[in-house]
Design a protein around this motif. Sequence first.
Motif, PDB file in Angstrom:
ATOM      1  N   PRO A  77       0.825  -1.214   0.000  1.00 43.69           N
ATOM      2  CA  PRO A  77       0.000   0.000   0.000  1.00 43.69           C
ATOM      3  C   PRO A  77       0.856   1.258   0.000  1.00 43.69           C
ATOM      4  O   PRO A  77       2.002   1.257   0.453  1.00 43.69           O
ATOM      5  CB  PRO A  77      -0.812  -0.124   1.291  1.00 43.69           C
ATOM      6  N   GLU A  81      -2.705   5.312   1.268  1.00 45.17           N
ATOM      7  CA  GLU A  81      -3.652   4.245   1.590  1.00 45.17           C
ATOM      8  C   GLU A  81      -3.603   3.868   3.057  1.00 45.17           C
ATOM      9  O   GLU A  81      -4.652   3.627   3.675  1.00 45.17           O
ATOM     10  CB  GLU A  81      -3.369   3.026   0.705  1.00 45.17           C
ATOM     11  N   VAL A  82      -2.396   3.814   3.648  1.00 45.52           N
ATOM     12  CA  VAL A  82      -2.334   3.424   5.059  1.00 45.52           C
ATOM     13  C   VAL A  82      -2.951   4.504   5.948  1.00 45.52           C
ATOM     14  O   VAL A  82      -3.560   4.196   6.977  1.00 45.52           O
ATOM     15  CB  VAL A  82      -0.882   3.107   5.510  1.00 45.52           C
ATOM     16  N   CYS A  83      -2.823   5.771   5.539  1.00 46.13           N
ATOM     17  CA  CYS A  83      -3.419   6.855   6.327  1.00 46.13           C
ATOM     18  C   CYS A  83      -4.936   6.871   6.190  1.00 46.13           C
ATOM     19  O   CYS A  83      -5.657   7.088   7.173  1.00 46.13           O
ATOM     20  CB  CYS A  83      -2.840   8.198   5.889  1.00 46.13           C
ATOM     21  N   ILE A  84      -5.425   6.630   4.979  1.00 46.57           N
ATOM     22  CA  ILE A  84      -6.873   6.580   4.769  1.00 46.57           C
ATOM     23  C   ILE A  84      -7.479   5.432   5.567  1.00 46.57           C
ATOM     24  O   ILE A  84      -8.530   5.571   6.207  1.00 46.57           O
ATOM     25  CB  ILE A  84      -7.198   6.459   3.269  1.00 46.57           C
ATOM     26  N   LYS A  85      -6.807   4.285   5.548  1.00 41.27           N
ATOM     27  CA  LYS A  85      -7.313   3.124   6.289  1.00 41.27           C
ATOM     28  C   LYS A  85      -7.372   3.404   7.787  1.00 41.27           C
ATOM     29  O   LYS A  85      -8.320   2.991   8.475  1.00 41.27           O
ATOM     30  CB  LYS A  85      -6.429   1.908   6.017  1.00 41.27           C
ATOM     31  N   ALA A  86      -6.371   4.109   8.302  1.00 46.05           N
ATOM     32  CA  ALA A  86      -6.318   4.415   9.742  1.00 46.05           C
ATOM     33  C   ALA A  86      -7.074   5.690  10.097  1.00 46.05           C
ATOM     34  O   ALA A  86      -7.250   5.992  11.274  1.00 46.05           O
ATOM     35  CB  ALA A  86      -4.868   4.548  10.187  1.00 46.05           C
ATOM     36  N   ASN A  87      -7.494   6.432   9.070  1.00 44.90           N
ATOM     37  CA  ASN A  87      -8.166   7.720   9.262  1.00 44.90           C
ATOM     38  C   ASN A  87      -7.320   8.671  10.106  1.00 44.90           C
ATOM     39  O   ASN A  87      -7.811   9.375  10.988  1.00 44.90           O
ATOM     40  CB  ASN A  87      -9.546   7.541   9.905  1.00 44.90           C
ATOM     41  N   CYS A  99       2.513   6.676   8.135  1.00 39.44           N
ATOM     42  CA  CYS A  99       3.034   5.894   7.016  1.00 39.44           C
ATOM     43  C   CYS A  99       4.373   5.259   7.383  1.00 39.44           C
ATOM     44  O   CYS A  99       4.632   4.089   7.068  1.00 39.44           O
ATOM     45  CB  CYS A  99       3.163   6.759   5.765  1.00 39.44           C
ATOM     46  N   ARG A 102       3.632   2.298   9.824  1.00 37.87           N
ATOM     47  CA  ARG A 102       3.005   1.123   9.223  1.00 37.87           C
ATOM     48  C   ARG A 102       3.904   0.450   8.188  1.00 37.87           C
ATOM     49  O   ARG A 102       3.969  -0.773   8.122  1.00 37.87           O
ATOM     50  CB  ARG A 102       1.679   1.516   8.558  1.00 37.87           C
ATOM     51  N   GLN A 221     -10.124  12.907   2.754  1.00 37.18           N
ATOM     52  CA  GLN A 221     -10.737  11.761   3.427  1.00 37.18           C
ATOM     53  C   GLN A 221     -10.403  11.703   4.915  1.00 37.18           C
ATOM     54  O   GLN A 221     -11.248  11.344   5.739  1.00 37.18           O
ATOM     55  CB  GLN A 221     -10.298  10.466   2.738  1.00 37.18           C
TER      56      GLN A 221
END
Length: 255
Positions: A77, A81-87, A99, A102, A221
């Motif tokens: 990712p 993507e890792v930031c969006i997933k973790a919000n 980032c 992760r 997001q």
Amino acid sequence: MKKKHLICFSGGHASAIVSIYCVEMFGKDNVILLNHDINPKYEAEDIKRFKKEVADYLGLPITYANINYVSDPNLIPSQFEVCIKANAITDFRTSQALCTNRLKTAPFLQYLEYNFPTYDTLFETQKDCILYYGFDDTEKDRIQRRSSIMGGVGYKTAFPIAFENLRITDTNQIGIAPPITYRTFIHANCIGCLKAGLLHWYVTYVLRPDVYNEGIDMENQVDFTIHRITRNKVAQSISLSELAPIFKQMKADGV
């Protein structure tokens, strides 16, 4: 068991110099080149070329410690993507960029714990490896912080560029050109680095508008901005969306 000399092999020039030093000092059988691979969309192709050429020169494989043990770099990712997933953009526990945590820190610690677990002696707890970093003598704060953090979990650290007299100080000396990435960016981090400043993001806007737009989408997001600027002596947030027209004018002006 012989102690292993584990290089934090980032793909940057400094970590390559440290790798060469360690192989000369301890032999390649006792050295590990540990890397956290990055999706090729966000890591410059020439960084990957450089890592491979240095590893081939040393006669060593690159050992990868990737997020979720993913082996195909195309499936790793992105920082967005890792930031969006973790919000979130920052790890609230460590204040570290999410980032980095992760994609690098967490896989790094998992690798260490699995491959170099603690063993108890009569007097102390030790680890079977020494960790090497490419920090130089202008980075004393980073050296102190990194040695303290890793020492706290039982690992010794070493910083040869800062403290040793090196025979090789430039990979050109062994016929390997440093990454051309340094002609554009001052570091070998991801393109669209969430820890980088305005200059990095202006270059990203000009050269990689696709990545810049991903940054805009991520900020929207997560509802958080990467950058702060000072206006009338007051620090304020400024989004990538707000920066875009400024960067557009700078590009038009030939900056």
